[in-house]
Design a protein around this motif. Structure first.
Motif, PDB file in Angstrom:
ATOM      1  N   GLY A 246       8.588  14.967  16.230  1.00 41.79           N
ATOM      2  CA  GLY A 246       7.564  15.997  16.050  1.00 41.79           C
ATOM      3  C   GLY A 246       7.145  16.616  17.375  1.00 41.79           C
ATOM      4  O   GLY A 246       6.577  17.708  17.416  1.00 41.79           O
ATOM      5  N   GLN A 247       7.430  15.946  18.463  1.00 43.51           N
ATOM      6  CA  GLN A 247       7.069  16.478  19.775  1.00 43.51           C
ATOM      7  C   GLN A 247       7.965  17.672  20.123  1.00 43.51           C
ATOM      8  O   GLN A 247       9.172  17.649  19.884  1.00 43.51           O
ATOM      9  N   THR A 248       7.347  18.694  20.731  1.00 44.77           N
ATOM     10  CA  THR A 248       8.105  19.892  21.099  1.00 44.77           C
ATOM     11  C   THR A 248       8.520  19.822  22.568  1.00 44.77           C
ATOM     12  O   THR A 248       7.822  19.242  23.410  1.00 44.77           O
TER      13      THR A 248
ATOM     14  N   THR B 246      11.982  21.392  18.517  1.00 48.22           N
ATOM     15  CA  THR B 246      11.134  20.323  17.970  1.00 48.22           C
ATOM     16  C   THR B 246      12.005  19.103  17.707  1.00 48.22           C
ATOM     17  O   THR B 246      13.013  19.190  16.992  1.00 48.22           O
ATOM     18  N   SER B 247      11.641  17.972  18.319  1.00 48.80           N
ATOM     19  CA  SER B 247      12.414  16.739  18.157  1.00 48.80           C
ATOM     20  C   SER B 247      12.037  16.058  16.843  1.00 48.80           C
ATOM     21  O   SER B 247      11.033  16.405  16.215  1.00 48.80           O
TER      22      SER B 247
ATOM     23  N   ALA C 118       4.441  23.733  25.702  1.00 44.96           N
ATOM     24  CA  ALA C 118       4.958  22.806  24.682  1.00 44.96           C
ATOM     25  C   ALA C 118       4.479  21.399  25.059  1.00 44.96           C
ATOM     26  O   ALA C 118       3.771  21.225  26.048  1.00 44.96           O
ATOM     27  N   ASP C 119       4.879  20.393  24.281  1.00 46.23           N
ATOM     28  CA  ASP C 119       4.412  19.024  24.583  1.00 46.23           C
ATOM     29  C   ASP C 119       5.018  18.507  25.879  1.00 46.23           C
ATOM     30  O   ASP C 119       4.423  17.692  26.576  1.00 46.23           O
TER      31      ASP C 119
END
Ligand code: BES
Ligand code: MN
Ligand code: ZN
Length: 490
Positions: free
Chosen positions: A327-329, A323-324, A420-421
């Motif tokens: 908030g994006q994975t 997770t960055s 994931a994103d």
């Protein structure tokens, strides 16, 4: 090497210009007649044509005090510019650096201060050496040239112009030293320490360690460094040369101090070159040093992410999801596509923390950029036509040239992940530099942004430009200094 400015030549070597078809400048004519036509005779018996890069050294001519008279080419008189004097000075330095000559008077044509100072810049850039580990270098192979005096019609104007160009040479040298340095010496921790020393220039420097970055949620950057025994670092450099409330310009750099590929291990052949995988960060450090050194009238922030990408029992695996800070994975499909992970958190941090006017990142990001552009241009990618255009022009003016490649939703789709994103890899090898840039774009929102892929130009063991040493070129310092100088000061 020391640069000075004078109205008359006093060095033990004297260089004078000639133009296309070996047409002598006034200074060349004067030396030619003083030496009883030595230059005319030398030209007649050589292949000197007066092109940029043509250098003819006449040793111990009769009738003049100097040990060497050097004729150098500038090409067509109508095309001559400050850049051409800079490049020509580089060629002359290359010819004389270890020749035994100790002082050079490099004569430019005319009284333009900027031209004379840029000749000084070319001399400094060409004189760069990385000799710190050579304990057995024979004296005869060591540089002899200690000082270069640029001779022009207005040395006062040249000296004034030099106050803004000398620091650019210093900045390029700093970037080069960092790229050349061995990876056992320049790990993230020592690197951060070295940057801290630049506080002496008036830069404000802050270093974030792993604890700080964990608190900020920088899972993308931290994942890359987790296989290393060295602690990852994020270094922030601030230069406040503008008004207090002015939005800063912002530069972000990839600083992978060694890229083994991690668990997706690279092949052994040529892996040593991956000590230069921090070239983007080195350019940011060199640029910030240049801006501070010349007291640029701008607010600027540099952010560099320093990590070592190693295989290890604790290293990141293909298949991991991180997770960055945004908030994006991210699903990690290849641990060798690590630069984009470092930049993801560094870019997010930079825009959140500083709300800059624009963000420019530099990174030795993809091997694919070498397939596209070779080592002649850096690749640029941007969401902002004006900024990209300005950077293109700055490239032309500084001879650190860039070429724009596209972004687009068609490419963006390639980095969607089913679980994931996003994933850190495109589909197959095609458009590898673009899919990497698309990945970065997901971390910049609406800010004007340019990504510069310097994998080809930041490390270049084949450079023919006399102003560049082999390998660590320092690419980006002159380019970005030029951008700031032309558009963002005062
Ligand atoms: N640091 C390399 C890119 C690189 C390659 C720089 C050659 C200089 C010269 C980067 O981290 C990398 O390994 N990129 C991979 C990406 C791939 C796994 C999608 C590449 O280019 O092969
Ligand atoms: Mn890699
Ligand atoms: Zn890398």
């Amino acid at each position: 090497m020391k640069i000075s400015f004078a109205a008359a030549a006093s060095g033990d070597a004297i260089a004078v210009p000639a133009y296309d078809k070996a047409e002598f400048s006034d200074a060349a004519k004067a030396l030619d007649s003083a030496s009883g036509g030595a230059l005319t005779r030398a030209v007649a018996r050589s292949r000197f044509e007066g092109g940029v890069g043509d250098v003819l050294v006449v040793t111990a001519p009769a009738g003049v005090d100097a040990d060497r008279v050097v004729l150098y080419g500038l090409g067509k008189a109508g095309d001559v510019s400050a850049s051409i004097f800079e490049r020509a000075a580089g060629h002359v330095i290359k010819a004389l650096l270890t020749s035994g000559a100790e002082t050079l008077s490099f004569t430019v044509d005319g009284d333009d201060g900027d031209v004379a100072a840029r000749a000084g810049l070319g001399a400094r850039l060409a004189a760069y050496r990385f000799d710190k580990y050579r304990t057995k270098l024979a004296d005869s192979k060591k540089p002899s040239l200690a000082g270069v005096e640029i001779v022009s019609g207005d040395p006062g104007a040249a000296q004034t112009a030099w106050e803004s160009w000398g620091p650019v040479a210093d900045g390029a040298d700093i970037a080069r030293d960092l790229v050349m340095e061995a990876p056992n010496v320049l790990g993230p921790e020592n690197y951060a320490k070295q940057v801290k020393d630049l506080a002496r220039l008036g830069l404000e420097i802050e270093v974030l360690g792993e604890k700080d970055m964990t608190k900020l949620g920088m899972g993308a950057l931290l994942g890359v460094g987790q296989g290393s025994v060295q602690e990852s670092q994020l270094v922030v450099m601030k230069w406040t040369g503008g008004a207090k409330d002015e939005q800063p310009v912002c530069f972000v750099g990839k600083g992978v101090t060694f890229d083994t590929g991690g668990i997706s291990l690279k092949p052994g052949l040529g892996m040593d070159e991956m000590k230069g995988d921090m070239g983007g960060s080195a350019a940011v450090v060199g640029l910030m040093a240049a801006l501070a050194g010349r007291k640029a009238k701008v607010n600027a922030v540099g952010v560099i992410g320093l990590v070592e990408n190693m295989p290890d029992g604790n290293a990141q695996r293909p298949g991991d999801i991180v997770t960055s800070m945004s908030g994006q994975t991210i699903e990690i499909l290849n641990t060798d596509a690590e630069g984009r992970l470092v930049l993801a958190d560094a870019l997010w941090y930079a825009q959140k923390e500083f709300d800059p006017k624009f963000i420019i990142d530099l990174a030795t990001l993809t091997g694919a950029i070498l397939i596209s552009l070779g080592q002649e241009h850096a690749g640029i990618f941007s969401n902002d036509d004006e900024l990209a255009g300005r950077l293109f022009d700055a490239g032309k003016a500084s001879d650190e040239t860039v070429w724009r490649l596209p972004l687009g939703p068609e490419y963006d789709r390639q980095i969607d992940s089913p679980i994931a994103d996003m994933k850190n890899l495109g589909e197959g090898r095609n458009a590898g530099s673009i899919t990497a840039a698309q990945f970065l774009q997901r971390f910049v929102n609406e800010k004007p942004w340019v990504h510069i892929d310097i994998a080809g130009v930041g490390m270049n063991s084949k450079s023919k430009d006399p102003r560049q040493p082999l390998f660590g070129t320092g690419f980006g310092v002159r380019l970005l200094d030029r951008l700031v100088r032309d558009h963002y000061e005062g």
